[in-house]
Design a protein around this motif. Structure first.
Motif, PDB file in Angstrom:
ATOM      1  N   PHE A   1       0.869  -1.166   0.000  1.00  0.00           N
ATOM      2  CA  PHE A   1       0.000   0.000   0.000  1.00  0.00           C
ATOM      3  C   PHE A   1       0.908   1.218   0.000  1.00  0.00           C
ATOM      4  O   PHE A   1       1.969   1.199   0.620  1.00  0.00           O
ATOM      5  CB  PHE A   1      -0.856   0.054   1.273  1.00  0.00           C
ATOM      6  CG  PHE A   1      -1.993  -0.920   1.306  1.00  0.00           C
ATOM      7  CD1 PHE A   1      -3.301  -0.476   1.217  1.00  0.00           C
ATOM      8  CD2 PHE A   1      -1.760  -2.279   1.445  1.00  0.00           C
ATOM      9  CE1 PHE A   1      -4.352  -1.372   1.262  1.00  0.00           C
ATOM     10  CE2 PHE A   1      -2.808  -3.180   1.494  1.00  0.00           C
ATOM     11  CZ  PHE A   1      -4.102  -2.728   1.402  1.00  0.00           C
ATOM     12  N   GLY A   2       0.467   2.272  -0.645  1.00  0.00           N
ATOM     13  CA  GLY A   2       1.269   3.487  -0.638  1.00  0.00           C
ATOM     14  C   GLY A   2       0.417   4.722  -0.742  1.00  0.00           C
ATOM     15  O   GLY A   2      -0.701   4.695  -1.263  1.00  0.00           O
ATOM     16  N   VAL A   3       0.953   5.809  -0.192  1.00  0.00           N
ATOM     17  CA  VAL A   3       0.349   7.133  -0.331  1.00  0.00           C
ATOM     18  C   VAL A   3       1.190   7.853  -1.371  1.00  0.00           C
ATOM     19  O   VAL A   3       2.423   7.927  -1.237  1.00  0.00           O
ATOM     20  CB  VAL A   3       0.382   7.906   1.005  1.00  0.00           C
ATOM     21  CG1 VAL A   3      -0.221   9.297   0.831  1.00  0.00           C
ATOM     22  CG2 VAL A   3      -0.337   7.134   2.096  1.00  0.00           C
ATOM     23  N   PHE A   4       0.530   8.377  -2.390  1.00  0.00           N
ATOM     24  CA  PHE A   4       1.237   9.047  -3.476  1.00  0.00           C
ATOM     25  C   PHE A   4       0.569  10.379  -3.789  1.00  0.00           C
ATOM     26  O   PHE A   4      -0.613  10.571  -3.511  1.00  0.00           O
ATOM     27  CB  PHE A   4       1.232   8.164  -4.740  1.00  0.00           C
ATOM     28  CG  PHE A   4       1.980   6.874  -4.563  1.00  0.00           C
ATOM     29  CD1 PHE A   4       3.340   6.812  -4.816  1.00  0.00           C
ATOM     30  CD2 PHE A   4       1.326   5.729  -4.145  1.00  0.00           C
ATOM     31  CE1 PHE A   4       4.033   5.618  -4.643  1.00  0.00           C
ATOM     32  CE2 PHE A   4       2.006   4.533  -3.975  1.00  0.00           C
ATOM     33  CZ  PHE A   4       3.364   4.476  -4.232  1.00  0.00           C
TER      34      PHE A   4
ATOM     35  N   LYS B   1       5.145   9.594  -7.223  1.00  0.00           N
ATOM     36  CA  LYS B   1       5.572  10.759  -6.445  1.00  0.00           C
ATOM     37  C   LYS B   1       5.173  10.598  -4.975  1.00  0.00           C
ATOM     38  O   LYS B   1       3.993  10.615  -4.642  1.00  0.00           O
ATOM     39  CB  LYS B   1       4.928  12.013  -7.053  1.00  0.00           C
ATOM     40  CG  LYS B   1       5.450  13.294  -6.517  1.00  0.00           C
ATOM     41  CD  LYS B   1       4.852  14.463  -7.279  1.00  0.00           C
ATOM     42  CE  LYS B   1       5.344  15.756  -6.675  1.00  0.00           C
ATOM     43  NZ  LYS B   1       4.712  16.906  -7.274  1.00  0.00           N
ATOM     44  N   ARG B   2       6.192  10.446  -4.088  1.00  0.00           N
ATOM     45  CA  ARG B   2       5.918  10.256  -2.666  1.00  0.00           C
ATOM     46  C   ARG B   2       6.352  11.429  -1.800  1.00  0.00           C
ATOM     47  O   ARG B   2       6.235  11.369  -0.580  1.00  0.00           O
ATOM     48  CB  ARG B   2       6.570   8.971  -2.170  1.00  0.00           C
ATOM     49  CG  ARG B   2       5.900   7.743  -2.744  1.00  0.00           C
ATOM     50  CD  ARG B   2       6.202   6.465  -1.996  1.00  0.00           C
ATOM     51  NE  ARG B   2       7.382   6.487  -1.188  1.00  0.00           N
ATOM     52  CZ  ARG B   2       8.390   5.616  -1.298  1.00  0.00           C
ATOM     53  NH1 ARG B   2       8.347   4.663  -2.177  1.00  0.00           N
ATOM     54  NH2 ARG B   2       9.431   5.694  -0.508  1.00  0.00           N
ATOM     55  N   THR B   3       6.876  12.480  -2.405  1.00  0.00           N
ATOM     56  CA  THR B   3       7.187  13.700  -1.661  1.00  0.00           C
ATOM     57  C   THR B   3       6.597  14.884  -2.416  1.00  0.00           C
ATOM     58  O   THR B   3       6.456  14.852  -3.642  1.00  0.00           O
ATOM     59  CB  THR B   3       8.706  13.917  -1.492  1.00  0.00           C
ATOM     60  OG1 THR B   3       9.312  14.043  -2.778  1.00  0.00           O
ATOM     61  CG2 THR B   3       9.354  12.782  -0.723  1.00  0.00           C
ATOM     62  N   VAL B   4       6.258  15.943  -1.660  1.00  0.00           N
ATOM     63  CA  VAL B   4       5.723  17.147  -2.280  1.00  0.00           C
ATOM     64  C   VAL B   4       6.109  18.357  -1.433  1.00  0.00           C
ATOM     65  O   VAL B   4       6.158  18.280  -0.208  1.00  0.00           O
ATOM     66  CB  VAL B   4       4.180  17.070  -2.453  1.00  0.00           C
ATOM     67  CG1 VAL B   4       3.464  17.119  -1.120  1.00  0.00           C
ATOM     68  CG2 VAL B   4       3.664  18.158  -3.378  1.00  0.00           C
ATOM     69  N   ASP B   5       6.431  19.445  -2.115  1.00  0.00           N
ATOM     70  CA  ASP B   5       6.661  20.732  -1.460  1.00  0.00           C
ATOM     71  C   ASP B   5       5.433  21.589  -1.726  1.00  0.00           C
ATOM     72  O   ASP B   5       5.052  21.803  -2.886  1.00  0.00           O
ATOM     73  CB  ASP B   5       7.914  21.421  -2.023  1.00  0.00           C
ATOM     74  CG  ASP B   5       9.189  20.705  -1.602  1.00  0.00           C
ATOM     75  OD1 ASP B   5       9.346  20.463  -0.384  1.00  0.00           O
ATOM     76  OD2 ASP B   5      10.017  20.396  -2.479  1.00  0.00           O
TER      77      ASP B   5
ATOM     78  N   ALA C   1       4.768  13.196   7.632  1.00  0.00           N
ATOM     79  CA  ALA C   1       4.576  11.887   7.005  1.00  0.00           C
ATOM     80  C   ALA C   1       3.116  11.468   7.039  1.00  0.00           C
ATOM     81  O   ALA C   1       2.451  11.560   8.068  1.00  0.00           O
ATOM     82  CB  ALA C   1       5.425  10.838   7.715  1.00  0.00           C
ATOM     83  N   ILE C   2       2.627  10.997   5.892  1.00  0.00           N
ATOM     84  CA  ILE C   2       1.309  10.380   5.770  1.00  0.00           C
ATOM     85  C   ILE C   2       1.574   8.893   5.602  1.00  0.00           C
ATOM     86  O   ILE C   2       2.296   8.488   4.687  1.00  0.00           O
ATOM     87  CB  ILE C   2       0.537  10.923   4.553  1.00  0.00           C
ATOM     88  CG1 ILE C   2       0.436  12.446   4.610  1.00  0.00           C
ATOM     89  CG2 ILE C   2      -0.840  10.281   4.463  1.00  0.00           C
ATOM     90  CD1 ILE C   2      -0.098  13.075   3.330  1.00  0.00           C
TER      91      ILE C   2
ATOM     92  N   TYR D   1       4.216   2.083   2.109  1.00  0.00           N
ATOM     93  CA  TYR D   1       5.124   3.192   1.851  1.00  0.00           C
ATOM     94  C   TYR D   1       4.440   4.483   2.268  1.00  0.00           C
ATOM     95  O   TYR D   1       3.282   4.699   1.947  1.00  0.00           O
ATOM     96  CB  TYR D   1       5.485   3.265   0.363  1.00  0.00           C
ATOM     97  CG  TYR D   1       6.205   2.043  -0.118  1.00  0.00           C
ATOM     98  CD1 TYR D   1       7.570   1.905   0.073  1.00  0.00           C
ATOM     99  CD2 TYR D   1       5.505   1.007  -0.734  1.00  0.00           C
ATOM    100  CE1 TYR D   1       8.231   0.768  -0.354  1.00  0.00           C
ATOM    101  CE2 TYR D   1       6.164  -0.131  -1.162  1.00  0.00           C
ATOM    102  CZ  TYR D   1       7.520  -0.249  -0.975  1.00  0.00           C
ATOM    103  OH  TYR D   1       8.173  -1.370  -1.388  1.00  0.00           O
ATOM    104  N   LYS D   2       5.181   5.335   2.971  1.00  0.00           N
ATOM    105  CA  LYS D   2       4.606   6.606   3.386  1.00  0.00           C
ATOM    106  C   LYS D   2       4.967   7.689   2.390  1.00  0.00           C
ATOM    107  O   LYS D   2       5.854   7.534   1.551  1.00  0.00           O
ATOM    108  CB  LYS D   2       5.064   6.971   4.786  1.00  0.00           C
ATOM    109  CG  LYS D   2       6.551   7.202   4.931  1.00  0.00           C
ATOM    110  CD  LYS D   2       6.888   7.485   6.370  1.00  0.00           C
ATOM    111  CE  LYS D   2       8.405   7.551   6.551  1.00  0.00           C
ATOM    112  NZ  LYS D   2       8.772   7.722   7.937  1.00  0.00           N
ATOM    113  N   ALA D   3       4.266   8.809   2.506  1.00  0.00           N
ATOM    114  CA  ALA D   3       4.542   9.988   1.694  1.00  0.00           C
ATOM    115  C   ALA D   3       4.911  11.120   2.648  1.00  0.00           C
ATOM    116  O   ALA D   3       4.506  11.126   3.815  1.00  0.00           O
ATOM    117  CB  ALA D   3       3.304  10.368   0.881  1.00  0.00           C
TER     118      ALA D   3
END
Length: 193
Positions: free
Chosen positions: A55-58, A65-69, A156-157, A185-187
């Motif tokens: 499972f992942g947050v994207f 894409k697992r990071t965002v500014d 982190a989500i 996987y976290k985002a």
């Protein structure tokens, strides 16, 4: 006849979901790695966490894409909860929990159109049934609009095992609906580096 058939289907779905929610056990879990598979000892039984099921947050529908500014003054954020499985696996049900950092809250939840039943709530653990089963290798099971309510830095989500059954995974769409534990996987919002 249609009412009787619908009642039987509903009963089967409820029993499947109840069994799915109750799996796991209440004993403390210990994990150890062996090759590509983690072994979980729950006291009475040993189960394996599949590295192929996750499972992942994207932050994109494609699951890349697992990071965002965040932009200055941004008030909302779109995230996608995606389940990844091998191509030959179909997903009959999923159980998981969403963990949000302080400063984010769910505003809108658009779940997969083939979800026919849901028990629980995301912050505590949710079990969902899909019909027809969702094919692999990826399935977007939720698209969430999150409200930004506070300052976020390296926030982190995460997707966690449900609090109720201490289970994170899927029910495979084969005879007997075998359960398979998954990794996650976290985002991260506004990562430090």
């Amino acid at each position: 006849m249609l009412l009787k058939r619908s009642s039987i289907l509903l009963l089967i779905l409820i029993l499947t979901a109840a069994a799915f929610v109750s799996c796991g056990g209440n004993s403390e879990e210990k994990s150890e790695k062996t090759n590509d598979t983690a072994v979980e000892n729950t006291g009475d039984d040993i189960s394996y966490v599949s590295e192929d099921i996750s499972f992942g947050v994207f932050f994109d529908r494609e699951g890349t894409k697992r990071t965002v500014d965040l932009k200055r003054g941004q008030k909302q954020l779109q995230v996608f909860i995606i389940v990844q499985v091998p191509e030959f696996i179909e997903i009959a049900a999923a159980q998981w929990q969403l963990s949000l950092p302080e400063g984010l809250e769910v505003d809108v939840d658009r779940y997969h159109k083939d979800r026919v039943m849901s028990l629980g709530q995301m912050p505590f653990g949710i079990s969902e049934r899909f019909k027809p089963c969702l094919p692999g290798p990826t399935a977007v099971i939720h698209e969430l609009t999150l409200n930004i309510t506070g300052e976020l830095k390296n926030a982190a989500i995460s997707i966690l095992p449900s609090k109720d059954g201490n289970f994170l995974g899927i029910a495979n769409c084969t005879e007997g609906f075998p359960q398979e534990r998954a990794s996650s996987y976290k985002a991260v919002v506004n990562p430090d580096n």
